[in-house]
Design an enzyme around this catalytic site. Structure first.
Site, PDB file in Angstrom:
ATOM      1  N   ARG A  55      26.963 -17.376  -1.011  1.00 21.70           N
ATOM      2  CA  ARG A  55      25.408 -17.785  -1.117  1.00 21.70           C
ATOM      3  C   ARG A  55      24.693 -16.616  -1.667  1.00 21.70           C
ATOM      4  O   ARG A  55      23.814 -16.946  -2.518  1.00 21.70           O
ATOM      5  CB  ARG A  55      24.887 -18.624   0.004  1.00 21.70           C
ATOM      6  CG  ARG A  55      25.643 -19.961   0.244  1.00 21.70           C
ATOM      7  CD  ARG A  55      25.716 -20.172   1.574  1.00 21.70           C
ATOM      8  NE  ARG A  55      26.732 -19.397   2.168  1.00 21.70           N
ATOM      9  CZ  ARG A  55      28.151 -19.877   1.937  1.00 21.70           C
ATOM     10  NH1 ARG A  55      28.449 -20.990   1.529  1.00 21.70           N
ATOM     11  NH2 ARG A  55      29.082 -19.246   2.413  1.00 21.70           N
ATOM     12  N   THR A  56      24.386 -15.661  -0.856  1.00 22.53           N
ATOM     13  CA  THR A  56      23.452 -14.747  -1.022  1.00 22.53           C
ATOM     14  C   THR A  56      23.403 -14.091  -2.439  1.00 22.53           C
ATOM     15  O   THR A  56      22.671 -14.069  -3.259  1.00 22.53           O
ATOM     16  CB  THR A  56      23.494 -13.454   0.151  1.00 22.53           C
ATOM     17  OG1 THR A  56      23.520 -14.169   1.348  1.00 22.53           O
ATOM     18  CG2 THR A  56      22.116 -12.708   0.192  1.00 22.53           C
ATOM     19  N   LYS A  84      35.318   6.822  -4.289  1.00 18.33           N
ATOM     20  CA  LYS A  84      35.746   8.200  -4.593  1.00 18.33           C
ATOM     21  C   LYS A  84      34.703   9.211  -3.472  1.00 18.33           C
ATOM     22  O   LYS A  84      34.844  10.270  -3.491  1.00 18.33           O
ATOM     23  CB  LYS A  84      35.143   8.650  -5.698  1.00 18.33           C
ATOM     24  CG  LYS A  84      35.444   7.869  -7.124  1.00 18.33           C
ATOM     25  CD  LYS A  84      35.241   8.345  -8.364  1.00 18.33           C
ATOM     26  CE  LYS A  84      35.337   7.366  -9.309  1.00 18.33           C
ATOM     27  NZ  LYS A  84      34.406   7.470 -10.478  1.00 18.33           N
ATOM     28  N   ARG A 105      23.705  -5.928  -0.012  1.00 18.64           N
ATOM     29  CA  ARG A 105      24.343  -6.181   1.446  1.00 18.64           C
ATOM     30  C   ARG A 105      25.063  -4.963   1.760  1.00 18.64           C
ATOM     31  O   ARG A 105      25.852  -4.673   0.858  1.00 18.64           O
ATOM     32  CB  ARG A 105      25.245  -7.694   1.138  1.00 18.64           C
ATOM     33  CG  ARG A 105      26.044  -7.892   2.582  1.00 18.64           C
ATOM     34  CD  ARG A 105      26.505  -9.152   2.648  1.00 18.64           C
ATOM     35  NE  ARG A 105      25.529 -10.317   3.089  1.00 18.64           N
ATOM     36  CZ  ARG A 105      25.882 -11.482   2.899  1.00 18.64           C
ATOM     37  NH1 ARG A 105      27.159 -12.021   2.932  1.00 18.64           N
ATOM     38  NH2 ARG A 105      24.723 -12.398   3.222  1.00 18.64           N
ATOM     39  N   HIS A 133      18.880 -10.284   8.081  1.00 20.98           N
ATOM     40  CA  HIS A 133      19.168 -11.086   7.113  1.00 20.98           C
ATOM     41  C   HIS A 133      18.012 -11.766   6.676  1.00 20.98           C
ATOM     42  O   HIS A 133      17.825 -13.156   6.770  1.00 20.98           O
ATOM     43  CB  HIS A 133      20.145 -11.968   7.332  1.00 20.98           C
ATOM     44  CG  HIS A 133      21.036 -12.543   6.038  1.00 20.98           C
ATOM     45  ND1 HIS A 133      20.350 -12.446   4.872  1.00 20.98           N
ATOM     46  CD2 HIS A 133      22.139 -13.369   5.640  1.00 20.98           C
ATOM     47  CE1 HIS A 133      21.138 -12.947   3.934  1.00 20.98           C
ATOM     48  NE2 HIS A 133      22.220 -13.544   4.608  1.00 20.98           N
TER      49      HIS A 133
HETATM   50  N1   CP Z   1      24.362 -17.308   4.583  1.00 24.11           N
HETATM   51  C1   CP Z   1      25.160 -16.299   3.975  1.00 24.11           C
HETATM   52  O1   CP Z   1      24.627 -15.314   3.762  1.00 24.11           O
HETATM   53  O2   CP Z   1      26.138 -16.372   3.260  1.00 24.11           O
HETATM   54  P1   CP Z   1      26.949 -15.442   2.363  1.00 24.11           P
HETATM   55  O3   CP Z   1      27.529 -14.484   3.235  1.00 24.11           O
HETATM   56  O4   CP Z   1      28.048 -16.542   1.723  1.00 24.11           O
HETATM   57  O5   CP Z   1      26.069 -14.933   1.422  1.00 24.11           O
END
Ligand code: CP
Length: 306
Positions: A55-56, A84, A105, A133
């Site tokens: 999703r993110t 590397k 991320r 998050h």
């Molecule tokens: N909610 C969320 O962060 O989903 P993903 O890990 O799929 O990005």
């Protein structure tokens, strides 16, 4: 007046004021109602995902494209020079020379902050280890407002892995601004970290800790389910023991409030059975869609275009 987010990093929800949050939600609502296909024409998003995501990552990338911008990046660090031995600092410094804004991320707590030190381009934290998050929390708040008509003063239960679940940390901290009554439902070993409980106490937010969903399900306006974060457990046997501790089933919804809504940041594993999906209480798929509008708003605001 909201903070001007142009060139700002979005690292932790705590760095946004209530006015900032409401401003982001308002901009996202406008973008949901009226798409702006040329707003970010000529801008490039660096989509740097050192940890898995559906999703993110995909909503950030779609958000940029739907605003007329373009995207470079990776979903797997093993195809980058990280493999590397390049440091995060060096990688982000270079990527920042190619793009206008970076969504990132990473499995390590504090990595987004470190990345922000490496570049002048805005870093938007898409999740750093078990820490924060913030963009998930903004879409959670947007969704709460959408399905309840308000955020202020609601009874909100957060269920599951409150120790390792970064979405639960950011959400609890954000709800300090909205005078929520919070219910933390988790096994003792996965309860909300003490430092967050202390922040809530300092702001006089009322919260209680519970072991079972049944204790609170008929009281709350929002039931925020989360996955047990197997990937963050030091002991895989402990994860196996605890992974199915909470399973929400349709039969548990008989006496809930009429307008109670179930949210989940997703992905789910076993914690919500499929029969819940067809009830009027399920709102997690709409919640995931709202990520698109929140991330559009964040890209446009950090690039100074809204
Ligand atoms: N909610 C969320 O962060 O989903 P993903 O890990 O799929 O990005």
């Amino acid at each position: 007046m909201p903070t001007n987010l142009k060139n700002k990093d979005i690292i932790s929800i705590k760095e946004l004021t209530k006015t900032d949050i409401l401003n982001i939600l308002e901009k996202a609502q406008k973008l949901k109602q009226k798409p702006q296909p040329k707003l970010l024409s000529g801008y490039v998003l660096g989509s740097c995902f050192f940890e898995p995501s559906t999703r993110t990552r995909l909503s950030f990338e779609t958000a940029m494209k739907k605003l007329g911008g373009s995207v470079i990046g990776f979903a797997d660090p093993s195809i980058t020079s990280t493999k590397k031995g390049e440091s995060l600092y060096d990688s982000i410094k270079i990527i920042g020379q190619y793009v206008d804004v970076i969504a990132m991320r990473h499995p390590l707590e504090g990595s987004a902050r470190r990345a922000a030190e490496a570049t002048d381009k805005p870093i938007i934290n898409g999740g750093d280890g078990a820490n924060q998050h913030p963009t998930q929390t903004l879409l959670d708040l947007f969704t709460i407002k959408e399905c309840q008509g308000k955020i202020e003063g609601l009874k909100i239960a957060i269920v599951g892995d409150l120790k390792y679940g970064r979405t639960t940390h950011s959400l609890a901290q954000a709800l300090i601004n909205f005078n929520a009554r919070l219910y933390f439902v988790a096994p003792e070993s996965l309860q909300m970290p003490e430092h967050i409980c202390n922040e809530l106490k300092a702001k006089k937010i009322i919260f209680s800790k519970h072991k079972n969903i049944e204790e609170i399900i008929n009281e709350v306006d929002i039931l925020y389910m989360t996955r047990i974060q197997g990937e963050r457990f030091p002991d895989p046997m402990e994860y196996e023991r605890i992974k199915n501790v909470y399973i929400l089933k349709e039969s548990m919804l008989n006496n809930v409030k009429k307008n109670m809504r179930i949210l989940h940041p997703l992905p789910r594993v076993n914690e919500i059975t499929a029969d819940v999906d067809n009830t009027k209480h399920a709102y997690y798929f709409e919640q995931a869609e709202n990520g698109l509008y929140i991330r559009q708003a964040l890209l446009a605001l950090t690039l100074g275009k809204l």
